[in-house]
Design a protein around this motif. Structure first.
Motif, PDB file in Angstrom:
ATOM      1  N   GLU A 328       0.812  -1.221   0.000  1.00  0.00           N
ATOM      2  CA  GLU A 328       0.000   0.000   0.000  1.00  0.00           C
ATOM      3  C   GLU A 328       0.845   1.272   0.000  1.00  0.00           C
ATOM      4  OE1 GLU A 328       0.717  -1.032   4.335  1.00  0.00           O
ATOM      5  OE2 GLU A 328       0.413  -2.067   2.425  1.00  0.00           O
ATOM      6  N   GLU A 329       2.158   1.152  -0.052  1.00  0.00           N
ATOM      7  CA  GLU A 329       3.045   2.313  -0.008  1.00  0.00           C
ATOM      8  C   GLU A 329       3.257   2.865  -1.419  1.00  0.00           C
ATOM      9  OE1 GLU A 329       4.873   5.317   0.460  1.00  0.00           O
ATOM     10  OE2 GLU A 329       4.580   4.315   2.389  1.00  0.00           O
ATOM     11  N   PRO A 330       2.697   4.050  -1.758  1.00  0.00           N
ATOM     12  CA  PRO A 330       2.788   4.560  -3.134  1.00  0.00           C
ATOM     13  C   PRO A 330       4.194   4.981  -3.547  1.00  0.00           C
ATOM     14  CG  PRO A 330       1.697   6.164  -1.711  1.00  0.00           C
ATOM     15  CD  PRO A 330       1.855   4.912  -0.902  1.00  0.00           C
ATOM     16  N   MET A 331       5.032   5.420  -2.610  1.00  0.00           N
ATOM     17  CA  MET A 331       6.378   5.854  -2.983  1.00  0.00           C
ATOM     18  C   MET A 331       7.185   4.710  -3.569  1.00  0.00           C
ATOM     19  SD  MET A 331       8.821   7.929  -3.442  1.00  0.00           S
ATOM     20  CE  MET A 331       8.326   9.477  -2.691  1.00  0.00           C
ATOM     21  N   GLN A 332       7.063   3.520  -3.008  1.00  0.00           N
ATOM     22  CA  GLN A 332       7.807   2.385  -3.531  1.00  0.00           C
ATOM     23  C   GLN A 332       7.283   1.990  -4.911  1.00  0.00           C
ATOM     24  OE1 GLN A 332       7.047  -0.039  -0.186  1.00  0.00           O
ATOM     25  NE2 GLN A 332       8.775   0.742   0.982  1.00  0.00           N
ATOM     26  N   LEU A 357      -1.489   5.106  -7.771  1.00  0.00           N
ATOM     27  CA  LEU A 357      -2.568   6.098  -7.852  1.00  0.00           C
ATOM     28  C   LEU A 357      -3.769   5.671  -7.017  1.00  0.00           C
ATOM     29  CD1 LEU A 357      -2.371   6.948 -11.657  1.00  0.00           C
ATOM     30  CD2 LEU A 357      -1.850   8.500  -9.768  1.00  0.00           C
ATOM     31  N   THR A 358      -4.083   4.389  -7.021  1.00  0.00           N
ATOM     32  CA  THR A 358      -5.188   3.891  -6.207  1.00  0.00           C
ATOM     33  C   THR A 358      -4.900   4.087  -4.719  1.00  0.00           C
ATOM     34  OG1 THR A 358      -5.764   2.232  -7.883  1.00  0.00           O
ATOM     35  CG2 THR A 358      -6.568   1.854  -5.647  1.00  0.00           C
ATOM     36  N   LEU A 363      -5.468   9.024   0.528  1.00  0.00           N
ATOM     37  CA  LEU A 363      -4.542   9.880   1.270  1.00  0.00           C
ATOM     38  C   LEU A 363      -4.780  11.346   0.935  1.00  0.00           C
ATOM     39  CD1 LEU A 363      -1.274   7.804   0.738  1.00  0.00           C
ATOM     40  CD2 LEU A 363      -2.883   7.678   2.649  1.00  0.00           C
ATOM     41  N   PRO A 364      -4.317  12.269   1.784  1.00  0.00           N
ATOM     42  CA  PRO A 364      -4.416  13.700   1.463  1.00  0.00           C
ATOM     43  C   PRO A 364      -3.628  14.022   0.201  1.00  0.00           C
ATOM     44  CG  PRO A 364      -3.824  13.358   3.776  1.00  0.00           C
ATOM     45  CD  PRO A 364      -3.710  12.029   3.106  1.00  0.00           C
TER      46      PRO A 364
END
Length: 501
Positions: A328-332, A357-358, A363-364
Motif C-alpha cells: 500500500e506504499e505509493p512511494m515504492q 494512484l489507487t 490519502l491527502p
C-alpha cells in the motif's frame, strides 16, 4: 483543569512553538507539525496513517514516530488533557485555538512545565590511538528528566554511548551543492541533544578521527574511536527531487537504515535530523508494524543505493520485494515504475503506476500523484499518444497545484515530445521553452541538458540539422563542465544520430 481546557492554544509558525496559558511550549519540528495538523481538525478523529501522510510525506517512517509525537505533546501540556485517544481509530485534538498570542509576560519563554536544570561538564572520550577531548555537554537533572528519556531502552553494548555523525556524502549531486556535506553535518550536530548517557562527537572531533586512517566503510571507524554508534548518509538527486539514505552502524555489527525524500535540501536535512532524533533519542520501542516495516525500509535503502550508482536493473528485485512487503506504499510503487520506464519496460511499469494512484486516493493530496500521472503519460507514449497527452496534462496541472515545479517542467517537456511526434511543431515549441526556463530557474543541470536535447529533437524532426547540432553542443558543454558522467552515453547516442543524418 476546566479552566485550562477553555484556554485557547496559539500556534506561532515563526518560531515553531505554541503559546498556552501564558507560557510558550517548545516542540520538535515534526511534533509541532503533528499538533498543528490535529488542531486544524478539532474533535475529529485522525488515524495514524492520516497523520503520517500529512506530516511525514514522501518519507519512510514507522508508527512509532506518531506515538512519540503524541506523547511529547501530552507531556508538554500535562496535566491539561490536549489529545484524546480512540483505540484502533486514532487521535482527536481537544483544546480551542486562537489566531492571536496572549503572553502576559515576555519573560515566560520556558517550556511548559518542563524547566530542567542544566549542568556543564567536560568529558574525555577514550580512543584507540589516544584520547580526544569532546568538550562541554549538558544533561538533564534526573529529578526532571523527560519520560521519553527515562523509557529509552538500555544499551546492551556499553553503559555510556558515544555517537559519531559522519559528513553527508554529496558526490552523487550534480550541481554546486556538492560542498554541503560538512554543512549538513553541522546542522545535524546543532540539533542533536546530549545527555548523561550519551555523548555526541562534535565536528572537529569527527574530522580528527577521519584523518587518522582511510577506511573502506564507516564501521571501520570503530577501530580508531570510542564511538558506539556511527551515522553515515548519502545525498543524491536534483532540485525538486532529492533522496537521502542513511545508516546507523552499531559497534556490535548491527545496522538500521532510513530513506528520506524531499523537494529541497533544507527539507531533507531537517527530516534527516528528525529521523536521527527518533531513532537515537526518542523512539524506540519495538516498531508497531513489526519486522516487515524494518525489512521494507532496508530493501528500499539497498535499492536506492543501487539506483544512485546507475544500477537500475540490479535495484528492481529489491523494489519488487519492498512492494510485496508493503503493497500500500505509493512511494515504492513510484520508484519501481520509474525504474522499469528507465529500462524501457512500460508494460511492467503501468500496473505499479495504477496501484500507486489507487493507494493515493485514500490519502491527502501530495506531489506524488502528479509524478505518477507523469509516469503514466510517459508509459503510454509508445502506443497511445492521445492518452499520453491527456495524462501528461493532468500531471502538469496536479504538479502546479502542489507547487512541484520539477515535474511541472517534466510534464511540459514530455507534452512537447508528444506534439513533435504528431508534427505539431508550433504547439510544441512554447512548451519546450517554458520547460527549459523552469529547469534553469531550478538550476538543475540534468534538466537543462535534457531541455537542450528536447530542442535537438524539435529541430531534427523538422530537418534543421544545423540548429539541432547547436543544441547538442550546448548540452555536451554542460555535461563536460559539470562532469555529468551519468548522461555521457546519452550524449554519444545523440551524436551518432546527428552524424547519420
Amino acid at each position: 483543569m476546566d479552566q485550562d481546557n477553555a484556554t485557547p492554544v496559539y500556534f506561532d509558525d515563526a518560531t515553531g512553538t505554541l503559546v498556552f496559558a501564558d507560557e510558550r511550549i517548545e516542540l520538535r519540528p515534526k511534533t509541532y507539525a503533528v499538533a498543528k495538523f490535529l488542531a486544524a481538525h478539532p474533535q475529529q478523529v485522525c488515524s495514524k496513517e492520516t497523520i503520517m501522510n500529512a506530516v511525514w510525506e514522501n518519507s519512510f517512517v514507522e508508527d512509532q514516530a506518531v506515538f512519540q509525537s503524541i506523547n511529547e505533546i501530552r507531556r508538554k501540556f500535562a496535566p491539561t488533557a490536549v489529545i484524546q485517544t480512540y483505540p484502533r481509530r486514532g487521535y482527536a485534538w481537544l483544546l480551542p485555538t486562537t489566531s492571536q498570542p496572549a503572553i502576559q509576560s515576555q519573560t515566560q519563554t520556558a517550556t511548559k512545565r518542563s524547566k530542567p536544570r542544566w549542568l556543564l561538564l567536560s568529558v574525555l572520550v577514550p580512543v584507540l590511538l589516544g584520547s580526544v577531548t569532546i568538550g562541554w555537554f549538558s544533561f538533564v537533572d534526573t529529578g526532571e528528566r523527560s519520560s521519553w528519556l527515562q523509557e529509552r531502552p538500555r544499551s546492551k553494548t556499553t553503559k555510556h554511548q558515544a555517537l559519531m555523525v559522519l559528513p553527508t556524502d554529496t558526490t552523487a549531486l550534480t550541481n554546486d551543492d556538492r560542498g554541503l556535506g560538512f554543512g549538513a553535518l553541522q546542522t545535524v550536530l546543532q540539533r542533536l541533544p546530549t545527555d548523561s548517557d550519551r555523548t555526541v562527537f562534535q565536528a572537529s572531533d569527527v574530522l580528527d578521527i577521519m584523518d587518522r586512517k582511510p577506511v573502506a566503510e564507516p564501521a571501520d571507524y570503530f577501530a580508531v574511536s570510542g564511538a558506539t554508534q556511527i551515522i553515515s548518509s548519502k545525498l543524491s538527486g536534483v532540485p525538486g527531487e532529492y533522496s537521502l539514505l542513511f545508516t546507523v552502524w552499531h559497534r556490535d555489527g548491527t545496522q538500521r537504515h532510513g530513506v528520506l525524500h524531499g523537494g529541497t535540501l533544507e527539507q531533507v536535512i531537517s527530516d534527516y535530523t528528525e529521523a536521527l532524533m527518533l531513532q537515537l533519542f526518542g523512539e524506540l520501542a519495538r516498531p508497531h508494524r513489526g519486522a516487515s516495516s524494518l525489512l521494507t525500509t532496508t530493501l528500499t535503502h539497498r535499492a536506492m543505493t543501487l539506483l544512485a550508482q546507475g544500477e537500475t536493473q540490479a535495484a528492481i528485485p529489491y523494489l519488487e520485494s519492498a512492494v510485496l512487503e508493503h503493497p500500500e506504499e505509493p512511494m515504492q510503487r513510484f520508484l519501481l515504475a520509474r525504474s522499469y520506464l528507465h529500462l524501457g519496460q512500460a508494460e511492467s511499469a503501468l500496473p505499479h503506476i495504477e496501484a500507486g494512484l489507487t493507494a493515493l486516493d485514500a490519502l491527502p493530496p501530495q506531489p506524488l500523484r502528479g509524478r505518477l500521472l507523469y509516469l503514466k503519460g510517459v508509459a503510454l507514449m509508445a502506443n497511445n499518444l492521445p492518452a499520453a497527452s491527456h495524462f501528461l496534462r493532468a500531471a502538469q496541472e496536479t504538479a502546479e497545484a502542489q507547487q512541484d515545479w520539477l515535474y511541472h517542467a517534466y510534464a511540459k517537456a514530455m507534452q512537447g515530445q508528444v506534439l513533435i511526434q504528431q508534427q505539431r511543431f508550433s504547439e510544441a515549441e512554447p512548451l519546450l521553452a517554458e520547460s527549459l526556463r523552469y529547469q534553469q530557474l531550478l538550476n538543475c543541470p540534468l534538466g537543462i541538458v535534457q531541455g537542450h536535447l528536447d530542442y535537438f529533437d524539435f529541430y531534427f524532426a523538422q530537418g534543421n540539422t544545423a540548429k539541432a547540432r547547436a543544441e547538442l553542443q550546448l548540452a555536451e558543454q554542460i555535461v563536460l563542465e559539470r562532469n555529468l558522467e551519468m548522461v555521457q552515453s546519452t550524449i554519444e547516442d545523440y551524436k551518432i544520430k546527428s552524424i547519420k543524418s
